[in-house]
Design an enzyme around this catalytic site. Structure first.
Site, PDB file in Angstrom:
ATOM      1  N   HIS B  81       0.839  -1.193   0.000  1.00 48.32           N
ATOM      2  CA  HIS B  81       0.000   0.000   0.000  1.00 48.32           C
ATOM      3  C   HIS B  81       0.876   1.245   0.000  1.00 48.32           C
ATOM      4  O   HIS B  81       1.869   1.302   0.712  1.00 48.32           O
ATOM      5  CB  HIS B  81      -0.885  -0.032   1.245  1.00 48.32           C
ATOM      6  CG  HIS B  81      -2.116   0.819   1.120  1.00 48.32           C
ATOM      7  ND1 HIS B  81      -2.073   2.191   1.128  1.00 48.32           N
ATOM      8  CD2 HIS B  81      -3.416   0.476   0.984  1.00 48.32           C
ATOM      9  CE1 HIS B  81      -3.308   2.656   1.006  1.00 48.32           C
ATOM     10  NE2 HIS B  81      -4.151   1.642   0.911  1.00 48.32           N
ATOM     11  N   GLY B 162       3.184  22.726  10.502  1.00 50.40           N
ATOM     12  CA  GLY B 162       4.553  22.247  10.658  1.00 50.40           C
ATOM     13  C   GLY B 162       5.459  22.769   9.559  1.00 50.40           C
ATOM     14  O   GLY B 162       5.028  23.471   8.640  1.00 50.40           O
ATOM     15  N   LYS B 165       9.470  19.845   6.093  1.00 44.76           N
ATOM     16  CA  LYS B 165      10.603  18.952   6.355  1.00 44.76           C
ATOM     17  C   LYS B 165      10.017  17.662   6.907  1.00 44.76           C
ATOM     18  O   LYS B 165       9.258  17.681   7.895  1.00 44.76           O
ATOM     19  CB  LYS B 165      11.505  19.614   7.402  1.00 44.76           C
ATOM     20  CG  LYS B 165      12.800  18.888   7.690  1.00 44.76           C
ATOM     21  CD  LYS B 165      13.707  19.766   8.574  1.00 44.76           C
ATOM     22  CE  LYS B 165      15.053  19.117   8.825  1.00 44.76           C
ATOM     23  NZ  LYS B 165      14.965  17.913   9.659  1.00 44.76           N
ATOM     24  N   HIS B 167       9.509  14.252   8.915  1.00 46.23           N
ATOM     25  CA  HIS B 167       9.998  13.708  10.184  1.00 46.23           C
ATOM     26  C   HIS B 167      10.975  12.585   9.836  1.00 46.23           C
ATOM     27  O   HIS B 167      10.699  11.781   8.941  1.00 46.23           O
ATOM     28  CB  HIS B 167       8.821  13.176  11.009  1.00 46.23           C
ATOM     29  CG  HIS B 167       9.219  12.680  12.359  1.00 46.23           C
ATOM     30  ND1 HIS B 167       9.805  11.459  12.564  1.00 46.23           N
ATOM     31  CD2 HIS B 167       9.139  13.265  13.589  1.00 46.23           C
ATOM     32  CE1 HIS B 167      10.046  11.297  13.853  1.00 46.23           C
ATOM     33  NE2 HIS B 167       9.650  12.392  14.495  1.00 46.23           N
ATOM     34  N   PRO B 168      12.130  12.474  10.530  1.00 49.95           N
ATOM     35  CA  PRO B 168      13.189  11.556  10.087  1.00 49.95           C
ATOM     36  C   PRO B 168      12.792  10.075  10.029  1.00 49.95           C
ATOM     37  O   PRO B 168      13.414   9.303   9.297  1.00 49.95           O
ATOM     38  CB  PRO B 168      14.302  11.781  11.104  1.00 49.95           C
ATOM     39  CG  PRO B 168      13.696  12.537  12.236  1.00 49.95           C
ATOM     40  CD  PRO B 168      12.557  13.315  11.653  1.00 49.95           C
ATOM     41  N   ALA B 170       9.086   9.222  10.791  1.00 54.59           N
ATOM     42  CA  ALA B 170       7.621   9.131  10.722  1.00 54.59           C
ATOM     43  C   ALA B 170       7.050   9.848   9.502  1.00 54.59           C
ATOM     44  O   ALA B 170       5.834   9.826   9.282  1.00 54.59           O
ATOM     45  CB  ALA B 170       6.992   9.681  11.996  1.00 54.59           C
ATOM     46  N   GLY B 171       7.927  10.479   8.705  1.00 55.05           N
ATOM     47  CA  GLY B 171       7.480  11.069   7.441  1.00 55.05           C
ATOM     48  C   GLY B 171       6.525  12.228   7.595  1.00 55.05           C
ATOM     49  O   GLY B 171       6.823  13.223   8.246  1.00 55.05           O
TER      50      GLY B 171
END
Lengths: 297, 297
Positions: B81, B162, B165, B167-168, B170-171
Site C-alpha cells: 500500500h 509544521g 521537512k 519527520h526523520p 515518521a514522514g
C-alpha cells in the site's frame, strides 16, 4: 447489548380502548420499544411486537399481561382464531447478543411471575417446552378456553407454573421461546397456481424440502403473477438467499422466471447481511463489521 | 450527543506487539470506543476504527500518533500500500449530531497539535483540504515517503501545519474529514497484476469509471490471486453490488473469475441491505423493515 423480541397475542381485536390499555406498559419505557400491533376483528385478537432489553421487555410484558387479565373476559370472548387465554401466547425471540437458552430462561422467569402474581396457569411451549408434546402450540392450546377445565383433569396437562386450574376469566397462557421467523414471498411471472404449488412443495420441509421452510402457493390476480409464500422459521439454518435461489432453480423447469420477492413485516439485520455476504462472496465478514452493530452496544 | 468516527491508518501490519502499543491509548477510555483494527501483512498497514466523543477521540488518537512515531521507521518499511507516514492518514467522519464542518475543525485541531507536539508535517485533505489539489489523498501522498524530501522542495507542497521537512522516521501525515466510505476489495483468480490494473481503471472515477469509486490493483502472492482494491466514497450513489457486478463483467474479458470480496474496517448496515435488496429483487423494502433500525432511534 442483548436484544429480545417478544410477540404477545392478546384476545381482544375489536375494542380499541381496551387494546390501548393493554399496550400502555409497552410504551415510553427506556430500553423497551413497541414496534407495532395489529388488531384483527375477525380473529378478535391483537398481535403485538415489542423489542429491547430482555429484562425490561419481560417486566413490561408482565404488566401488559396483568392489564389483559383485568379487561378481557374469555367467558364472553368470540373470535375466528383459537385461544385459551386473555393473553393467549407470548413467545420470546433472541435477536442479538443472546442465545436461545437465554430466551428460554426469560420465558421461564415470566411464566413463574405470571402464575404467582396473577394466578394464571402457564404452559411452556416451543423451545421452552418441558415435554416434547408441549413444543407445538396447537397441541398445547387444543380444546381452547372452553376445554381448560377438562384439560386440567388430565395430570399430563398439569401446567408448568401455577395450579391446574384455569383463571376464572383469563384462562391460561402459553409462554415460549423460538427463532425469529421471516415471512418471505417470491414472485413468479406465471398466473398458473399449479406451478407455484409444485415449487412450494419442493422447498418446504413437510414435502421433503428445507428443514426450516414452510411454504405454499398464492395468487396475485391483479398483478397477473403467483407467489411462493414462505415462513423461514430459522434463517440462521435456512437462509433467504437459499430459498430464493432454490425457487429460481425449480422455476426453470416450468419455463417460469422469478421476478422479485418481498419481506412481510420485520426482518433481522443479520438475515439480510447474510444475503449480501453470499452474493458478494464476502470473506472474513461478521456482524462486528457493521457500523450500526457497535452503535447499538 | 455528538459521535465522530476516526479511522487512522498506521504503517505497521506485521508486528503485532507494535500494533498493540499503537492502539493502547484508544482502549479503556470513557467516551472513546475502539471498534476494530485490521492488520494487513501485504499492505504492512493497520486500519483502526474508533468512535466516540469528538474531543476525547481526537485526544486519544493524538496519543496513538505519538506512539506510531516512536515504533515505526518508514526508512525500513515495505508494503503493497502506498504510504508516506508512520501514521499515514487520519480522517474524521461525522456520525451523529455533528456537521462536516465540526469534523473539519477537529481535523485542524489535531493537525496543529501533531505538528507542534511531534514535529510531523501535516497535510489537510478531503473536506478539510485548504486547496483543491489537496482534496485527493492520492495526490497528497504521491511520491510516498521516499519522495517527501523532493516534494518539500516545491513550495506548492508546503504542509498545512509544521515545517516543510519530513519527520526523520515518521514522514508526514494526512489528516482530514470525509463522509463514511467503504473499503472494499474484490478477489480475482489471476496472478496477473496487469489484469487487476486494467479492471481497476475501468471502474474508477479518475479513469472514466463510476463517480464514487477509487480503485487500484494489488497482488496477494501467498494466495496466488490479485485484487481490485477500492474505496467506495459514497455508497448511496455507487453501491457495493454495482462495483462487484461491474468487476465481474470486466473480468470476463480476460477469462478471469471473481472469487469473492472483502470489506476492510466497518461498513454501514444500509450499504449491505441495499446489496441484499438488489440480489433478491426486494419490493417495497426499506430500512424501517429491519428490526435493528427501530432500536437505534
Amino acid at each position: 447489548m442483548a436484544i429480545v423480541q417478544c410477540v404477545p397475542n392478546f384476545s381482544e381485536g375489536r375494542d380499541l380502548e381496551k387494546i390501548e390499555k393493554i399496550v400502555t406498559p409497552l410504551r415510553g419505557k427506556q430500553g423497551v420499544k413497541l414496534l407495532n400491533y395489529e388488531a384483527d376483528e375477525n380473529y378478535n385478537r391483537v398481535v403485538v411486537t415489542v423489542i429491547g432489553d430482555p429484562q425490561k421487555v419481560k417486566d413490561a410484558v408482565l404488566e401488559a399481561i396483568g392489564i389483559a387479565k383485568d379487561v378481557i373476559d374469555l367467558n364472553t370472548h368470540k373470535g375466528q382464531h383459537s385461544r385459551f387465554g386473555a393473553t393467549d401466547v407470548c413467545p420470546f425471540i433472541p435477536i442479538k447478543d443472546m442465545t436461545m437458552q437465554d430466551a428460554i430462561n426469560l420465558a421461564k422467569e415470566l411464566g413463574e411471575e405470571v402464575s404467582q402474581k396473577y394466578e394464571i396457569p402457564v404452559f411452556l411451549y416451543e423451545e421452552a417446552a418441558t415435554r416434547p408434546e408441549r413444543k407445538n402450540l396447537a397441541t398445547v392450546r387444543k380444546g381452547e378456553y372452553e376445554g381448560l377445565d377438562k384439560k386440567f383433569e388430565d395430570e399430563n396437562w398439569a401446567p408448568d407454573f401455577g395450579k391446574a386450574k384455569k383463571h376464572p376469566n383469563a384462562g391460561a397462557i402459553a409462554i415460549g421461546a423460538r427463532s425469529p421467523l421471516i415471512a418471505y414471498n417470491i414472485n413468479l411471472d406465471t398466473e398458473n397456481l399449479d406451478v407455484a404449488s409444485k415449487i412450494a412443495k419442493t422447498i418446504r420441509f413437510s414435502s421433503g424440502g428445507y428443514r426450516y421452510i414452510k411454504a405454499g402457493p398464492v395468487e396475485i390476480p391483479e398483478r397477473k403473477i403467483t407467489q411462493v409464500t414462505m415462513n423461514l422459521t430459522d434463517y440462521t439454518k435456512t437462509s433467504m438467499y437459499r430459498a430464493f435461489e432454490t425457487v429460481k432453480m425449480e422455476a426453470k423447469r416450468y419455463g417460469v422466471n422469478v421476478t422479485g420477492s418481498e419481506v412481510v413485516g420485520l426482518c433481522p439485520m443479520e438475515a439480510l447481511i447474510d444475503v449480501a455476504g453470499y452474493y458478494l462472496g464476502l470473506e472474513n465478514f461478521s456482524l462486528d463489521k457493521v457500523l450500526e452493530t457497535s452503535l447499538m452496544e
